[in-house]
Design an enzyme around this catalytic site. Structure first.
Site, short mmCIF file in Angstrom:
data_model
loop_
_atom_site.label_atom_id
_atom_site.label_comp_id
_atom_site.label_asym_id
_atom_site.label_seq_id
_atom_site.Cartn_x
_atom_site.Cartn_y
_atom_site.Cartn_z
N HIS A 89 0.80 -1.23 0.00
CA HIS A 89 0.00 0.00 0.00
C HIS A 89 0.83 1.28 0.00
CE1 HIS A 89 1.07 -0.19 4.25
NE2 HIS A 89 0.77 1.09 4.32
C1 UD1 Z 1 -1.43 5.54 6.53
C2 UD1 Z 1 -0.05 5.88 7.09
C3 UD1 Z 1 0.92 4.75 6.77
C4 UD1 Z 1 0.38 3.42 7.25
C5 UD1 Z 1 -1.01 3.21 6.64
C6 UD1 Z 1 -1.62 1.92 7.10
C7 UD1 Z 1 0.50 8.29 7.09
C8 UD1 Z 1 1.32 9.33 6.45
N1 UD1 Z 1 0.50 7.08 6.49
O1 UD1 Z 1 -1.31 5.46 5.12
O2 UD1 Z 1 2.15 5.00 7.44
O3 UD1 Z 1 1.24 2.38 6.85
O4 UD1 Z 1 -1.83 4.31 7.06
O5 UD1 Z 1 -2.85 1.73 6.47
O6 UD1 Z 1 -0.12 8.55 8.10
N2 UD1 Z 1 -8.98 5.12 3.01
C9 UD1 Z 1 -10.20 4.50 3.04
N3 UD1 Z 1 -10.68 4.09 4.28
C10 UD1 Z 1 -9.99 4.30 5.43
C11 UD1 Z 1 -8.77 4.96 5.37
C12 UD1 Z 1 -8.27 5.36 4.16
O7 UD1 Z 1 -10.85 4.29 2.03
O8 UD1 Z 1 -10.51 3.91 6.51
C13 UD1 Z 1 -8.44 5.53 1.69
C14 UD1 Z 1 -8.71 6.96 1.35
O9 UD1 Z 1 -8.92 7.05 -0.02
C15 UD1 Z 1 -7.42 7.65 1.66
C16 UD1 Z 1 -6.40 6.57 1.35
O10 UD1 Z 1 -7.04 5.34 1.70
O11 UD1 Z 1 -7.27 8.79 0.92
C17 UD1 Z 1 -5.13 6.67 2.12
O12 UD1 Z 1 -5.38 6.80 3.53
P1 UD1 Z 1 -4.38 7.67 4.46
O13 UD1 Z 1 -4.79 7.58 5.89
O14 UD1 Z 1 -4.22 9.02 3.85
O15 UD1 Z 1 -2.99 6.96 4.25
P2 UD1 Z 1 -2.58 5.44 4.18
O16 UD1 Z 1 -2.11 5.14 2.81
O17 UD1 Z 1 -3.63 4.55 4.77
#
Ligand code: UD1
Length: 380
Positions: free
Chosen positions: A212
């Protein structure tokens, strides 16, 4: 003696496993009033809610519900909402874990309001400042008062940049506390029917995959090259791929769905395929990867968990902030070189892997050590 109020902050999926053993140990101490703050950085059931239920953490006392957004939006939203509850509820200590945006956001607020800041999993460094998490690590450690480290290299990183060694405590790894705790309770009945059926339908070796990181999934060429290499491996053995929402969205956006297969719904025998499914809860995924011949990942926590169970792990990143998993553990870094990934995976599948051991103090008791250090800091 008046109890010290401590806010324990979690926001994203990998944080929940880390706070579970800490909250259990701190709740058992007479010294602390522990308040759980969920920032809401992750919010889907499979990314958040399911973890609280199955990891044995009580419901959060506060949920800031910040959701997704750009880094600045997410960090700023956590700061504004966390500041409100700190102003009302005045913590003595704020504890943050790991390296996500919620970690640095809550840390900044805590320090500016005069609370003592505790960082669990401090001092880890990948040396790669293009990783958002590396910036979060550096910035959080620059303002932390009490540091807890998982490996000695992390302690050395902190001390070499001027931290007072008296404030740095090598206590082991709370992620591994959680792993052992959950393994002890894991029964087939605790996993979902779909996952149990999938496992039953695979005879012989299989691989578990998580991927991811922006460096692997945000660029279409890189993502396609990774999926092509993984697809080749999936022609040899089944590759189980619980897919993070970020990766899932990008695979479809870049037109790469053709690399993926559906896991079987009604059993049968599964011999191959890149079997893509939605993100899994902790126990469902543990039930699968604990018996895998190989785990391929770009996650930080899984590098550690596979090391603790001595399961071969290939990390599809150029570096790791957790070097002990490579130095003594079962982890190997291959970067984004698809040919190397295939060659090393075939080695693991044939049972040829490097000798490995479990790192010092990864024994399931880090949460208790953290609690006893903090009791000492409060004069107990
Ligand atoms: C975040 C952490 C990363 C960790 C990862 C685990 C930061 C900078 N990054 O990255 O270190 O390894 O979490 O998952 O904090 N989304 C959903 N549902 C959710 C959450 C996210 O659909 O419950 C989607 C959204 O489109 C969002 C994207 O995933 O924009 C990314 O989520 P985000 O929290 O921005 O970062 P991660 O890639 O999850």
């Amino acid at each position: 003696m008046k109890k010290k109020k401590i806010f324990v902050v979690a926001g994203a999926r990998p944080n929940f496993m880390k706070i579970a053993p800490i909250v259990r140990a701190m709740d058992a101490s007479p010294a602390f009033e522990t308040v759980i703050v969920h920032t809401g950085q992750h919010y889907d059931h499979n990314m958040s809610g399911s973890f609280f239920a199955e990891l044995g953490i009580r419901r959060p006392d506060h949920n800031l519900e910040v959701g997704s957004g750009t880094h600045a939006f997410q960090t700023a939203s956590v700061m504004m909402k966390f500041e409100e509850i700190c102003l009302t509820d005045r913590p003595d200590y704020v504890m943050v874990v790991g390296d996500v945006n919620s970690t640095i956001a809550a840390g900044l607020v805590a320090k500016k309001l005069g609370a003592s800041l505790i960082h669990v999993e401090a001092g880890l460094r990948s040396g790669d400042r293009l990783m958002p998490e590396e910036i979060n690590r550096l910035a959080t450690d620059a303002i932390t008062d009490i540091f807890f480290t998982t490996e000695k290299g992390a302690t050395a990183n902190l001390v070499s940049t001027g931290c007072d060694p008296g404030r740095v405590h090598f206590v082991g790894n709370v992620m591994i506390d959680n792993l052992f705790y959950q393994l002890g309770r894991l029964e087939a009945s605790a996993v979902s029917g779909e996952v149990a059926t999938l496992k039953q339908s695979i005879r012989g070796n299989y691989i578990c995959l998580t991927m991811h990181r922006p460096s692997n999934v945000d660029n279409p060429e890189v993502l396609e090259a990774m999926l092509a290499a993984l697809g080749d491996l999936a022609g040899e053995v089944p590759v189980i791929f619980p897919c993070h929402p970020r990766s899932r969205k990008n695979i479809t956006r870049f037109g790469l769905d053709g690399y993926l297969s559906e896991p079987p719904i009604n059993g049968g025998t599964v011999k191959e395929g890149l079997l893509c499914m939605p993100p899994l809860g902790y126990n469902d995924f543990l039930y699968l990867w604990k018996d895998a011949a190989l785990v391929i990942t770009d996650s930080g926590g899984l590098q550690e968990e596979t090391t603790a169970l001595e399961i071969p792990c290939i990390t599809i990143r150029e570096n790791t902030e957790r070097p002990v998993t490579v130095e003594v553990g079962s982890n190997l870094i291959v970067g984004s070189d698809g040919e190397r990934l295939k060659a090393e995976s075939l080695k693991a599948l044939s049972g040829r892997w490097k000798p490995c051991t479990v790192p010092e103090l990864w024994d399931g008791h880090a949460g208790e050590r953290i609690t006893s250090v903090l009791e000492g800091a409060c004069g107990i």
